[in-house]
Scaffold this active site. Structure first.
Site, short mmCIF file in Angstrom:
data_model
loop_
_atom_site.label_atom_id
_atom_site.label_comp_id
_atom_site.label_asym_id
_atom_site.label_seq_id
_atom_site.Cartn_x
_atom_site.Cartn_y
_atom_site.Cartn_z
N ASN A 9 -7.79 -7.30 5.40
CA ASN A 9 -7.92 -8.03 6.67
C ASN A 9 -6.52 -8.51 7.04
OD1 ASN A 9 -8.42 -9.73 8.78
ND2 ASN A 9 -9.69 -11.19 7.62
N TRP A 10 -5.91 -7.84 7.98
CA TRP A 10 -4.52 -8.15 8.32
C TRP A 10 -4.42 -9.39 9.23
CZ3 TRP A 10 -2.12 -2.62 9.53
CH2 TRP A 10 -2.27 -1.82 8.38
N LYS A 11 -5.55 -9.90 9.66
CA LYS A 11 -5.58 -11.09 10.53
C LYS A 11 -4.62 -10.92 11.72
CE LYS A 11 -7.22 -13.68 6.57
NZ LYS A 11 -7.32 -14.92 5.84
N HIS A 95 -16.09 -14.31 10.06
CA HIS A 95 -15.04 -14.78 9.16
C HIS A 95 -14.91 -16.31 9.29
CE1 HIS A 95 -11.16 -15.42 7.31
NE2 HIS A 95 -11.32 -14.26 6.71
N GLU A 97 -12.44 -18.15 9.47
CA GLU A 97 -11.46 -18.61 10.47
C GLU A 97 -12.07 -18.61 11.87
OE1 GLU A 97 -8.43 -15.92 9.17
OE2 GLU A 97 -8.21 -17.10 7.34
N GLU A 167 -16.48 -15.40 0.73
CA GLU A 167 -15.12 -15.91 0.81
C GLU A 167 -15.15 -17.43 0.81
OE1 GLU A 167 -12.31 -12.81 2.69
OE2 GLU A 167 -13.15 -13.98 4.31
N GLY A 173 -6.12 -18.02 1.51
CA GLY A 173 -4.72 -18.30 1.86
C GLY A 173 -4.14 -19.49 1.13
N SER A 213 -7.59 -15.21 -1.82
CA SER A 213 -6.45 -15.11 -2.73
C SER A 213 -6.63 -14.05 -3.81
CB SER A 213 -6.13 -16.48 -3.35
OG SER A 213 -5.80 -17.40 -2.33
N GLY A 234 -6.65 -10.70 2.21
CA GLY A 234 -5.84 -11.18 3.32
C GLY A 234 -4.36 -10.96 3.02
N GLY A 235 -3.70 -12.01 2.54
CA GLY A 235 -2.26 -11.97 2.33
C GLY A 235 -1.77 -10.75 1.55
P1 13P Z 1 -6.33 -14.32 1.48
O1 13P Z 1 -6.45 -13.09 0.60
O2 13P Z 1 -5.03 -14.43 2.17
O3 13P Z 1 -6.72 -15.56 0.73
O4 13P Z 1 -7.41 -14.15 2.66
C1 13P Z 1 -8.71 -13.79 2.34
C2 13P Z 1 -9.44 -13.51 3.60
O5 13P Z 1 -9.68 -14.38 4.41
C3 13P Z 1 -9.83 -12.12 3.87
O6 13P Z 1 -10.68 -12.04 4.94
#
Ligand code: 13P
Length: 251
Positions: A9-11, A95, A97, A167, A173, A213, A234-235
């Site tokens: 997920n590149w956000k 998600h 977020e 999640e 993050g 993470s 994510g990251g």
């Molecule tokens: P991180 O891997 O950066 O913690 O993000 C996870 C995430 O929200 C994937 O959708």
């Protein structure tokens, strides 16, 4: 045996040029990866370019959201038709977020899940508790509501298509990962709810990813748990070497 699924997920990261570069690097290692489903979820603006990069590979493309409506006066939204035109196969829905910053709720998330399935897109339904909820002992209560409401009216045979992503919000993050035991416990709990909702066959078939993470250093342990069927990254998905090594941990 459930096939593992690792999605990046590149956000809200990567210009088109950067996205193409990242997708090309990932493709070098994973173009023919059969053992694990690999999904890249760039921002909307880079979907077309990333689809072009992976078009002759086994790598799939996902979007980070989708409207519950077909078309019309919905400023800022994107429809299933538009996504399918860009060869999108998966859609991340609900998600944390989006729930946290844009007030998406289970009602709308469910409408999107139903719409995606109806249009042959594979939903990745995200659920998870906040730190306050975990500390108050409410993890199961919160996750149960999100699963039951988010998957309301989904037929048993759709569970081979959809993916649930657990999640924990406190792990996203933050560098704090749920321990393998903590994650496994919630994954098994989610599978139990699904069994109660639609039966054992669907519960055994549905893939449940962990997100929060996840990185090369902890992926293997998380992915070795019996109810953890992949990762939503994510990251670490923004770096080709890290993402590829997480996929390799799932082999
Ligand atoms: P991180 O891997 O950066 O913690 O993000 C996870 C995430 O929200 C994937 O959708």
């Amino acid at each position: 045996m459930r096939k593992k699924i690792i999605a990046g997920n590149w956000k809200m990261n990567k210009t088109i040029e950067e996205a193409v570069e990242l997708a090309n690097s990932i493709k070098l290692d994973l173009a023919d990866c059969k053992e694990v489903d690999v999904v890249l979820c760039p921002p909307f603006t880079a979907l077309k370019s990333v689809s072009d990069v992976v078009s002759e590979t086994l790598i799939a493309v996902g979007s980070q959201n989708m409207s519950s409506e077909d078309e019309g006066a919905y400023t800022g939204e994107i429809s299933h038709t538009m996504l399918k035109e860009l060869f999108v196969r998966y859609v991340i829905l609900g998600h944390s977020e989006r729930r946290q910053y844009y007030k998406e709720n289970d009602f709308w998330v469910n409408k999107k899940v139903i719409k995606a399935l109806e249009k042959n897109l594979r939903p990745i339904l995200c659920v998870g508790e906040t730190l306050e909820e975990r500390e108050a002992g409410d993890t199961e209560k919160v996750v149960e509501v999100q699963v039951r409401e988010g998957l309301k009216d989904v037929s048993a045979d759709a569970y081979t298509e959809l993916v649930v992503a657990y999640e924990p919000v406190w792990a996203i993050g933050t560098g704090k990962t749920a321990s393998a035991e903590q994650a496994q416990e919630v994954h098994a709990f989610i599978r139990g709810i699904i069994k109660d909702m639609v039966g054992e066959e669907a519960a055994n078939a549905v893939r449940i990813q962990y997100g929060g993470s996840m990185k090369p250093a902890n992926a293997a342990e998380l992915l070795s748990q019996p109810d953890i069927d992949g990762g939503l990254i994510g990251g670490a998905a923004l770096d080709a070497t890290s993402f590829v090594s997480i996929v390799k941990a799932a082999l």
